[in-house]
Design a protein around this motif. Structure first.
Motif, PDB file in Angstrom:
ATOM      1  N   VAL A  43       0.883  -1.278   0.052  1.00  0.00           N
ATOM      2  CA  VAL A  43       0.104   0.067   0.248  1.00  0.00           C
ATOM      3  C   VAL A  43       0.815   1.082  -0.028  1.00  0.00           C
ATOM      4  O   VAL A  43       0.634   2.052  -0.665  1.00  0.00           O
ATOM      5  CB  VAL A  43      -0.943   0.019   1.228  1.00  0.00           C
ATOM      6  N   THR A  44       1.938   1.238   0.642  1.00  0.00           N
ATOM      7  CA  THR A  44       2.835   2.441   0.804  1.00  0.00           C
ATOM      8  C   THR A  44       3.496   2.590  -0.646  1.00  0.00           C
ATOM      9  O   THR A  44       3.628   3.642  -1.129  1.00  0.00           O
ATOM     10  CB  THR A  44       3.936   2.083   1.922  1.00  0.00           C
ATOM     11  N   LEU A  45       4.007   1.462  -1.232  1.00  0.00           N
ATOM     12  CA  LEU A  45       4.725   1.767  -2.482  1.00  0.00           C
ATOM     13  C   LEU A  45       3.568   2.200  -3.438  1.00  0.00           C
ATOM     14  O   LEU A  45       4.210   2.529  -4.638  1.00  0.00           O
ATOM     15  CB  LEU A  45       5.442   0.266  -2.731  1.00  0.00           C
ATOM     16  N   SER A  46       2.463   1.828  -3.285  1.00  0.00           N
ATOM     17  CA  SER A  46       1.619   2.158  -4.525  1.00  0.00           C
ATOM     18  C   SER A  46       1.242   3.486  -4.403  1.00  0.00           C
ATOM     19  O   SER A  46       0.720   4.077  -5.486  1.00  0.00           O
ATOM     20  CB  SER A  46       0.273   1.438  -4.281  1.00  0.00           C
ATOM     21  N   GLY A  48       3.641   5.817  -4.264  1.00  0.00           N
ATOM     22  CA  GLY A  48       5.000   6.393  -4.797  1.00  0.00           C
ATOM     23  C   GLY A  48       5.050   7.175  -6.082  1.00  0.00           C
ATOM     24  O   GLY A  48       5.932   7.945  -6.314  1.00  0.00           O
ATOM     25  N   ASN A  49       3.880   6.880  -6.933  1.00  0.00           N
ATOM     26  CA  ASN A  49       3.869   7.838  -8.201  1.00  0.00           C
ATOM     27  C   ASN A  49       3.050   9.099  -8.127  1.00  0.00           C
ATOM     28  O   ASN A  49       2.923   9.605  -9.113  1.00  0.00           O
ATOM     29  CB  ASN A  49       3.409   6.728  -9.260  1.00  0.00           C
ATOM     30  N   LEU A  50       2.504   9.275  -7.066  1.00  0.00           N
ATOM     31  CA  LEU A  50       1.737  10.415  -6.663  1.00  0.00           C
ATOM     32  C   LEU A  50       2.709  11.554  -7.153  1.00  0.00           C
ATOM     33  O   LEU A  50       1.886  12.876  -7.742  1.00  0.00           O
ATOM     34  CB  LEU A  50       1.276  10.759  -5.502  1.00  0.00           C
TER      35      LEU A  50
END
Length: 77
Positions: A43-46, A48-50
């Motif tokens: 969830v944290t890694l998801s 990352g593209n913000l």
């Protein structure tokens, strides 16, 4: 000296206490904790593209703000 007293106290207390019952075998508890932490990692890694959605825009100086940015040195850009 203090360490020896602490070690003696812990050893004496450990002799009379029974182990606490577990809700599942230790390996099941460990695997469950690992899976929960893995889900939290993904969830944290998801997120990352913000920061890559659009180009950064310079902040303009708004004179109506209560605490305006003083770093433009009065240029008002």
């Amino acid at each position: 000296m203090l360490f020896q007293q602490i070690a003696t106290t812990v050893a004496a207390a450990a002799e009379h206490e029974a182990l606490a019952p577990l809700i599942a075998p230790p390996f099941v508890v460990g695997i469950t904790m690992f899976v929960i932490l893995l889900v939290m990692l993904f969830v944290t890694l998801s997120y990352g593209n913000l920061g890559k959605r659009h180009e950064a825009v310079e902040e303009h100086a708004d004179p109506h703000r209560q605490h305006p940015n003083k770093h433009d040195h009065g240029l008002g850009h």
